[in-house]
Every structure is written in structure tokens, then in C-alpha cells.
Design an enzyme around this catalytic site. Sequence first.
Site, PDB file in Angstrom:
ATOM      1  N   LYS A  99     -12.074 -39.069 -35.022  1.00  0.00           N
ATOM      2  CA  LYS A  99     -11.216 -39.184 -33.957  1.00  0.00           C
ATOM      3  C   LYS A  99     -11.581 -38.822 -32.787  1.00  0.00           C
ATOM      4  CE  LYS A  99      -6.715 -39.027 -36.566  1.00  0.00           C
ATOM      5  NZ  LYS A  99      -7.133 -38.849 -37.874  1.00  0.00           N
TER       6      LYS A  99
ATOM      7  N   GLU B  31      -5.517 -27.516 -40.644  1.00  0.00           N
ATOM      8  CA  GLU B  31      -5.916 -28.198 -41.591  1.00  0.00           C
ATOM      9  C   GLU B  31      -7.094 -27.517 -42.294  1.00  0.00           C
ATOM     10  OE1 GLU B  31      -7.704 -31.988 -40.485  1.00  0.00           O
ATOM     11  OE2 GLU B  31      -8.018 -32.698 -42.548  1.00  0.00           O
TER      12      GLU B  31
ATOM     13  N   HIS C  52      -7.150 -41.366 -32.029  1.00  0.00           N
ATOM     14  CA  HIS C  52      -6.075 -41.464 -33.037  1.00  0.00           C
ATOM     15  C   HIS C  52      -5.481 -42.751 -33.259  1.00  0.00           C
ATOM     16  CE1 HIS C  52      -3.461 -40.389 -36.017  1.00  0.00           C
ATOM     17  NE2 HIS C  52      -2.879 -39.119 -35.520  1.00  0.00           N
TER      18      HIS C  52
ATOM     19  N   HIS D  86      -8.272 -35.197 -40.941  1.00  0.00           N
ATOM     20  CA  HIS D  86      -6.968 -35.688 -40.037  1.00  0.00           C
ATOM     21  C   HIS D  86      -7.600 -35.378 -38.511  1.00  0.00           C
ATOM     22  CE1 HIS D  86      -3.445 -37.354 -38.989  1.00  0.00           C
ATOM     23  NE2 HIS D  86      -3.133 -36.396 -38.328  1.00  0.00           N
TER      24      HIS D  86
ATOM     25  N   PHE E 196       3.771 -37.207 -38.613  1.00  0.00           N
ATOM     26  CA  PHE E 196       5.156 -36.907 -38.267  1.00  0.00           C
ATOM     27  C   PHE E 196       6.233 -37.081 -39.144  1.00  0.00           C
ATOM     28  CE2 PHE E 196       4.906 -37.242 -33.126  1.00  0.00           C
ATOM     29  CZ  PHE E 196       3.982 -36.379 -33.083  1.00  0.00           C
TER      30      PHE E 196
ATOM     31  N   CYS F  44       1.319 -41.387 -39.099  1.00  0.00           N
ATOM     32  CA  CYS F  44      -0.133 -41.472 -39.048  1.00  0.00           C
ATOM     33  C   CYS F  44      -0.759 -41.136 -40.495  1.00  0.00           C
ATOM     34  CB  CYS F  44      -0.592 -40.221 -38.025  1.00  0.00           C
ATOM     35  SG  CYS F  44      -0.011 -40.353 -36.363  1.00  0.00           S
TER      36      CYS F  44
END
Lengths: 418, 78
Positions: free
Chosen positions: A341, A320, A346, A310, A406, A169
Site C-alpha cells: 500500500k 497488526e 489502499h 494489511h 471496517f 477492505c
Amino acid sequence: MRRVVVTGLGLVTPLGADVETVWANLLAGKSGAGPITRFDASNQKCQIACEVKPADHPYGFDASRRVDHKIQRQVDPFIVYGIDAAGQALEDAGLVDMDDDLKTRTGCSIGSGIGGLPGIESESIVLHEKGPGRVSPHFVHGRLINLISGQVSIKYGLMGPNHAVVTACSTGAHSIGDAARMIKDGDADVMLAGGAESTINPLGVAGFAQARALNCSYNDRPEQASRPYDKDRDGFVMGEGAGVVVLEEYEHAKARGAKIYAEVVGYGLSGDAYHVTAPHPEGKGAELAMRMALRKAGLEPGDIDYVNAHGTSTMADTIELGAVKRVLGDDLSGASMSSTKSAIGHLLGGAGAVEAIFCILAIRDQIVPPTLNLDNPDEGTEGVDLVPHVAKKRQVRAVLNNSFGFGGTNASLIMKAV
Amino acid sequence: MSDTADRVKKIVVEHLGVEADKVTEDASFIDDLGADSLDIVELVMAFEEEFGVEIPDDAAEKISTVSDAIKYIDENKG
């Protein structure tokens, strides 16, 4: 030192298939979420997604505008989205017709997080049911992640660097950052950079749901499912689409009288070295990436006016936010921070590039997009402007765009007005 | 026009995205219809599915025009 500016934008998203439509829908607080229509999802835990809409929808995507019929049949949708977004960006930059010399100094850095999962799924069924002799001869190169860059370079004759990032991502942000460095290093004068994804297929949805990453508790209320920073958030909503920008060396852009949106001034990268799917609980990797980007940009925390987080609508949102606070200060030094998002879902490997474009448009229009569904902000969000529900007019000089993936991979981009 | 020719032309139009009137019987897949060698592999697979024929690799290599395909299918279909 060679400076890098943005001179063209292209978007394919669940809120539209051109930049101005997407931006208008985003600022209006629209959601791209709905029940999955691409396949029968009735046996899936997660039955919702932010799909790119079909051509007959008011803001749908018509693949035939920029992608040959034959190629549409041969490749996975993420490649189709990527080719279209790249074409939009080139048209916007006025670079569709380049001379041969410029073509050798123009490259592509358009990646994807996962690649052609729908085609891998469907061809493996063909293999199982009909045997190897029925597998498409276009199977491999119609699924490979670097085949957006490949297809775009063939279509437009671009003979500069041909690159494709794969960092889950963070792909879209790394793609832009790497491409900017290629221009700084003199490898190219123009780069098409971005990311694309399309994995709203049974295997993709099941895989992310089994990894406990997807929201599976709002199937009856899809538009409310993506709710970053809200106490009731419960996983991300899968999106799809592509974002591609034209990056250009500043003097080159100026000399040809190009429209300049913003300058890419900072790029930071790091690894969490912690866990395959969970972020470091203290957000150490995120913090490192942001600090590196600020240092490279030569900016102070108070110079950042907007953070596109994010913010996937998972428990990681507040991790975050903690890292952003450590870098920018408890009140983010007055910056606004939102997660788009909440509206488009996403986009995985496309997210960083699409969100970078939102940051650039925030600079252009001096307005920041909202975080939808932020009804009950979670603990730790006090004193931070998360732009709940409605877009906000404000000064936007420099922006910070975070993407984490990830594997514990982190990328931060900083762009500012020229 | 024979039934085989009709069905072959339909497959060619669909797979190569070309105008139907360009798919004449003497049209060459590569020279006239913009196909590459992999497109021909895919077309041959589609013909096999449509007509229930086996087209072995050495026969497929000799199929370069629309009429080559029609002739092979007519001679070999069950």
C-alpha cells in the site's frame, strides 16, 4: 481432497493495467500517488490519491480493450476495472474459449467494499436538480456490488456460482477464500475471484477524511504520504483498481496443462467484536484469522517466507505487526513483511485480491516487493525485515496475506508454491 | 438529412456504441442496433433533453426505429 491452484492473474492498479507492468513498477519502487485529477479537490482536506492512470499515460488503463462502449457508459468505474481484470485473468489462464460443460462449472466471486459511490453521488445530484424522470434506467444495476460477477458471467457465459463478497477492505481476500472453498466443496472447478474499488470522488474522499482515516498532511508530497510502519505515518492514501485471479481445481488444471502459479492452502476468517473503524488494540481478531489460516494450511510459522501486510499507513500498522509476531515469532521466524500500500495506496475492496497477486508473483520470481517511505521505523519494528525502500531477492515458498476491514472483519490467505 | 435526424443519430451512436453507418432511418433499436428495453428508456431521456420535448411512456413504447424517433420529435418539439 480437492486442491485449489491459481492459473490466471489480472490487475488494474495505479501502477499499471496489466500484471507485468504493475509488478515491474512495484519492484522498481515507483509510487502511484499524486494530486487528485478526477475532480477539483481544492476544498477537500485530502487532495491526493493513487488514481488509475488515463489511457494516454505510459502505464494507463484503456477501458475499451475489454469493456463494451455501452457498458462503460452504464456502470461505475469499479465494474469496468473488474471486468477488465477478470478478462486478463481468463486470457492468462487460457480459458477465454470454454466448452459449454466447463462454463457450467465455472463461477465468479468478485466483490467490492463500497460499490458505485461516484454514480450514487452524481445521480443523486441529477435527482435533486432535474427530478426523478432524469435518473438513469441503468442507475441501480450500474452501481451494485455483485455486478462485476454479473457482467463477467454474462460476457463469458459462466453459469457456475455467482457470488460477491462485501466485507469492506477484506473483500478481495474473502472473495478468493470463499471461491477456493467452493472449488474444494465441488460447487465449481474454476472460479474467477477478486475485488475492485473506485471511490475517488468528492463524497468518497470527504467521507474517509471525516472518519479520520486518510492522510491529510502530505498534500504537497503525495508520493511520500503512504508510509506504513514509519513514525510519521498519518492515515492511508486512497487507491483504486481491481485484482482478479483464476482459481482452478488442481487435477483439472494439470489435465489441461495449465500454467500453475501457486496453491491456495490456507484461509482464516474472524471478527474483532470491538469497534466499527478501529482494530482491536491487541490485534486479537487478526491473530485468530492468521492462526486459522496456518492451521488449515498445515504449515508451521517457519514455513512462511513473506507476509504481505494489511499495513495501511495508520496507527493500526503496529497492532497488526504485534499480532503477526505472536503468530510467527518475534523475528517472524525469518520471514520478510512489507506493505505494498506504500506504492499503490489502499484499494479498499480490491486490496486483498491485488495483494494476493503480489504474493503469488513473489513466489514465482523469488523476490519480495518493498515498503516505500519507511525512513524512521516506529517502535516495535526492531528485528523485523519490513523490506524498506527496495525489493529484496530471497527464498519465497509460502506467503501470508492479511486483510482487515471496517466492522472488524479479518481475512488471512496462505498460498504456496506447488 | 434533416437537423433532427442528424442529432438523433449522434445520440444513438454515442449511447449504443454502434457505427454511424448502421444508424439508418429504418434501423430498429432492438433488432438492428443491439439495444434492450432499458437502453430505449435511456435514449428517450436523451432525446427529451436534447430537443426539449416530453415523450410520455405510451409514446415512447411506440418508438422502435430511428425514423419513429425523428418523426415524433419533429411533430412535437416546440
